[in-house]
Write a protein that holds these residues in place. Structure first.
Motif, PDB file in Angstrom:
ATOM      1  N   GLY A 408       0.806  -1.218   0.000  1.00 37.88           N
ATOM      2  CA  GLY A 408       0.000   0.000   0.000  1.00 37.88           C
ATOM      3  C   GLY A 408       0.836   1.263   0.000  1.00 37.88           C
ATOM      4  O   GLY A 408       0.770   2.063  -0.920  1.00 37.88           O
ATOM      5  N   SER A 448      -2.853  -6.941   9.305  1.00 36.31           N
ATOM      6  CA  SER A 448      -3.991  -6.348   8.600  1.00 36.31           C
ATOM      7  C   SER A 448      -3.826  -4.839   8.485  1.00 36.31           C
ATOM      8  O   SER A 448      -2.894  -4.248   9.040  1.00 36.31           O
ATOM      9  CB  SER A 448      -5.280  -6.668   9.359  1.00 36.31           C
ATOM     10  OG  SER A 448      -5.254  -6.051  10.632  1.00 36.31           O
ATOM     11  N   GLU A 449      -4.765  -4.217   7.766  1.00 34.65           N
ATOM     12  CA  GLU A 449      -4.743  -2.762   7.602  1.00 34.65           C
ATOM     13  C   GLU A 449      -4.924  -2.059   8.948  1.00 34.65           C
ATOM     14  O   GLU A 449      -4.389  -0.968   9.158  1.00 34.65           O
ATOM     15  CB  GLU A 449      -5.858  -2.333   6.645  1.00 34.65           C
ATOM     16  CG  GLU A 449      -5.592  -2.667   5.187  1.00 34.65           C
ATOM     17  CD  GLU A 449      -4.542  -1.749   4.580  1.00 34.65           C
ATOM     18  OE1 GLU A 449      -4.386  -0.621   5.093  1.00 34.65           O
ATOM     19  OE2 GLU A 449      -3.876  -2.165   3.625  1.00 34.65           O
ATOM     20  N   THR A 450      -5.694  -2.701   9.827  1.00 37.49           N
ATOM     21  CA  THR A 450      -5.975  -2.058  11.119  1.00 37.49           C
ATOM     22  C   THR A 450      -4.929  -2.413  12.183  1.00 37.49           C
ATOM     23  O   THR A 450      -4.785  -1.686  13.164  1.00 37.49           O
ATOM     24  CB  THR A 450      -7.364  -2.489  11.631  1.00 37.49           C
ATOM     25  OG1 THR A 450      -7.439  -3.912  11.671  1.00 37.49           O
ATOM     26  CG2 THR A 450      -8.445  -1.940  10.709  1.00 37.49           C
ATOM     27  N   PRO A 452      -1.258  -3.393  11.605  1.00 38.20           N
ATOM     28  CA  PRO A 452      -0.040  -3.740  10.870  1.00 38.20           C
ATOM     29  C   PRO A 452       1.147  -3.987  11.812  1.00 38.20           C
ATOM     30  O   PRO A 452       1.212  -3.435  12.911  1.00 38.20           O
ATOM     31  CB  PRO A 452       0.205  -2.509  10.000  1.00 38.20           C
ATOM     32  CG  PRO A 452      -0.423  -1.391  10.760  1.00 38.20           C
ATOM     33  CD  PRO A 452      -1.605  -1.973  11.471  1.00 38.20           C
TER      34      PRO A 452
END
Length: 672
Positions: A408, A448-450, A452
């Protein structure tokens, strides 16, 4: 009835007290000697004190004091034996004060000895003279009285001591929670005191036996020890005093001290008795203190090794720094001078790195290091580390590579200084222990995105680490193997700092290594994603030019060398208007007399320190924005030190030794 028979009846009477016996003996003596006054005295130094007395009119009281020299007993003590006078007025003591004062014509007395020391006398006297001198039998009798009284006084003192000790022991037993017990083999009965029952966690209805008493001891060594102690007491009359663990009726383990011995009749043990004490807290405290002592001893040993190691490591950069500067003294070739100065600067950088490692470890170890979280470019950060260590790798013929898995964005939120320090320490460590091959840096954002997680790893193709030594790697001042430390040098702080920084970042560090096949260090810690546009200011593409040609500068430092160094550094930025003073009081006076744009203020100085001087300068201006820009110069670098500088009214902070880049950053408000 004979005198000795009467004496025996008095002294052996069990129904009379010591006081009553002494009175009876004195009465018997008056009868035997046909005299009027009987005294038992205690003599201390030159004072004669009446302790027991019989007189016809009760005129002499117990506790009355006389000067020893004014009594006939002085002669008795000088003779150190029984002594008598039947007619003092016609004897050599006719001029004695006792005769002159009291008119005592007849006297017989003997010393009293208690525990081998003079106590006093027993003596009898009268104002009338005796018709005949006292016989040897009389002298023997009064000596016997003195001996008995001495022995009885000694016994009374011993009884008082025993009573006192018994009372003290009873009080101590209550305070120390000591219980008593007894095993009577004749009656086949076991007795436990109330405190013993409390220690074992049983109530009054519990009936102790020898078997169930032993069963309370923890199975194994502790139960075996108490069995053996009882057997030895029965068979070989051996006392015991052991510490063991029991498991009470509630299932709680506790340490107890067990003391016991046997009682024997005709060579046979008829009773075993003793005491038991709950010492659980004491033993656990002792074990804890022993562990603390061992830890302290290990720490002292470690610190001693550390000091020796630091001393050794400091000498290498100092040698390069001092040696190259000395070589420049007589050198005329500009190329050689530049080369020597380059080595000196590199040595100084090594010295600063070493000192920073020690300071960082000290801060981490005392929980004084705080995180400064901000957004950073992971790719750029790793590139900086690669650029920093590429020259060292080229010098050893090593390849250095980095691999970043993009998820990302490269922009993350944490403390970039500490993240960079972790990677740098791991790379530096890898270079040191890798003679040939390559160093590879890997960075990946997992999770995860929440939630990391940043994973950093540094792999090398170096000497590797034996499994047995890997457990010591992250301990301070350790390099796993003493031979490695001797061969490669270093303080052993690098990996310890990595370990502590990982803890600070709430992460962990692991190592995978095989001897002779290289090592991989893996660091993971939670991270946050950051938005470059919102969290990070646009990076400067060009270095700003700084000119101090028009600035009025005041240098404040009590060390003239520090002043000279700062002056030379400021000259590189075109500074020409520089005033110099050497304590805070002079600095305040200078600011009263002149206006300055910048004040470089040392913090620790005689007469007045930099903090008080800054406050005084700020009071002069009354408005901080109108006063000079004050930059602290200090060797103290903790967060609390920085806070103290800002609290005093300083605008910025520079730690010694002053780096040119750091100075440039502090002078940014004066860019042109």
């Amino acid at each position: 009835m004979s005198i000795l028979k009467r004496l025996h009846l008095i002294t052996t009477n069990q129904d009379t007290t010591f006081e009553e016996k002494v009175t009876a003996l004195l009465t018997l003596g008056l009868d035997v000697f046909e005299l009027d006054i009987a005294i038992v005295s205690e003599i201390q130094a030159d004072v004669y004190t009446v302790r027991h007395v019989i007189t016809p009119d009760n005129s002499l009281l117990v506790g009355t004091d006389f000067e020893l020299a004014n009594t006939y007993c002085w002669h008795t003590l000088q003779a150190d034996s029984a002594l008598s006078f039947h007619h003092a007025g016609t004897s050599e003591i006719a001029t004695h004060p006792c005769y002159a004062n009291f008119g005592l014509e007849s006297y017989i007395g003997a010393p009293i000895i208690v525990d081998g020391k003079r106590y006093g006398t027993v003596n009898f006297s009268a104002s009338s003279a005796k018709a005949q001198a006292f016989s040897q039998e009389h002298l023997d009798y009064v000596s016997l009285l003195g001996q008995w009284i001495g022995v009885e006084i000694s016994r009374q003192k011993a009884l008082k001591k025993i009573q006192h000790r018994s009372q003290a022991l009873a009080a101590m037993s209550r305070l120390a929670d000591i219980g008593s017990w007894e095993v009577d083999f004749k009656k086949n009965k076991v007795y436990w005191s109330q405190q013993t029952r409390l220690i074992h966690g049983v109530d009054d209805n519990f009936t102790p036996t020898l078997d169930n008493a032993i069963s309370f001891y923890k199975p194994g060594v502790h139960q075996g020890n108490i069995k053996q102690a009882i057997d030895d007491a029965i068979t070989s009359k051996t006392k015991w005093d052991i510490e063991s663990i029991i498991i009470d009726a509630n299932g709680n383990e506790k340490w107890v001290a067990s003391h016991g011995q046997g009682e024997y009749e005709n060579g046979e043990c008829v009773r075993v008795f003793g005491a038991i004490q709950d010492i659980d807290e004491q033993v656990k405290m002792r074990i804890a203190l022993e562990q603390k002592r061992e830890e302290a001893e290990q720490l002292l040993k470690t610190r001693s090794e550390f000091i020796a190691k630091i001393s050794h490591e400091l000498r290498t950069p100092l040698n390069g720094l001092v040696g190259m500067l000395q070589a420049c003294r007589k050198e005329t070739d500009i190329k050689e001078i530049k080369s020597n100065l380059s080595v000196a600067v590199n040595s100084a950088d090594m010295l600063i790195t070493l000192i920073n490692d020690v300071l960082d470890f000290s801060k981490l170890n005392s929980n004084n290091l705080k995180l400064d979280n901000t957004a950073f470019d992971l790719h750029q950060l790793v590139e900086q580390v690669v650029g920093l260590y590429s020259p060292a790798c080229r010098e050893k013929g090593l390849a250095i590579n980095f691999h970043i898995h993009k998820q990302g964005t490269n922009w993350l939120y944490s403390d970039p200084t500490r993240v960079k320090q972790i990677i740098a320490n791991l790379v530096s460590n890898a270079i040191k222990f890798t003679p040939t091959g390559s160093i590879d840096i890997y960075a990946d954002v997992l999770g995860s995105e929440t939630s990391p997680v940043l994973q950093l790893s540094v792999s090398d193709t170096g000497i590797g680490i034996a499994k047995t030594n890997q457990v010591h790697l992250f301990q301070p001042f350790s390099q796993g193997d003493a031979s490695v430390s001797r061969h490669f040098g270093g303080t052993g702080l690098g990996l310890s700092i990595v370990f502590e920084l990982c803890n600070l970042l709430q992460g962990e560090v692991q190592v995978e290594s095989e001897l002779g096949k290289g090592s991989t260090f893996i660091v993971t810690f939670p991270i946050e994603f950051a938005d470059e546009a919102n969290d990070v200011q646009e990076q400067k593409t060009e270095e700003q030019h700084i000119s101090l040609s028009e600035c009025k500068i005041l240098l404040v430092d009590d060390n003239q060398i520090n002043v000279l160094v700062m002056e030379k550094l400021l000259n590189q930025f075109g500074a020409t208007h520089i005033d110099k003073v050497y304590n805070g009081e002079q600095a305040v006076k200078s600011c009263q007399d002149k206006t300055f744009d910048i004040v470089f203020m040392d913090c620790v100085m005689p007469i007045m320190d930099g903090f008080e001087a800054t406050r005084s300068i700020r009071r002069l201006a009354k408005d901080k924005r109108q006063g000079p820009h004050i930059i602290a110069l200090t060797a103290n670098t903790s967060e609390s030190d920085k806070a103290a500088c800002y609290e005093a009214g300083m605008n910025n902070f520079l730690s010694k030794p002053i780096q040119l880049d750091a100075l440039r950053g502090a002078l940014e408000p004066f860019t042109q």
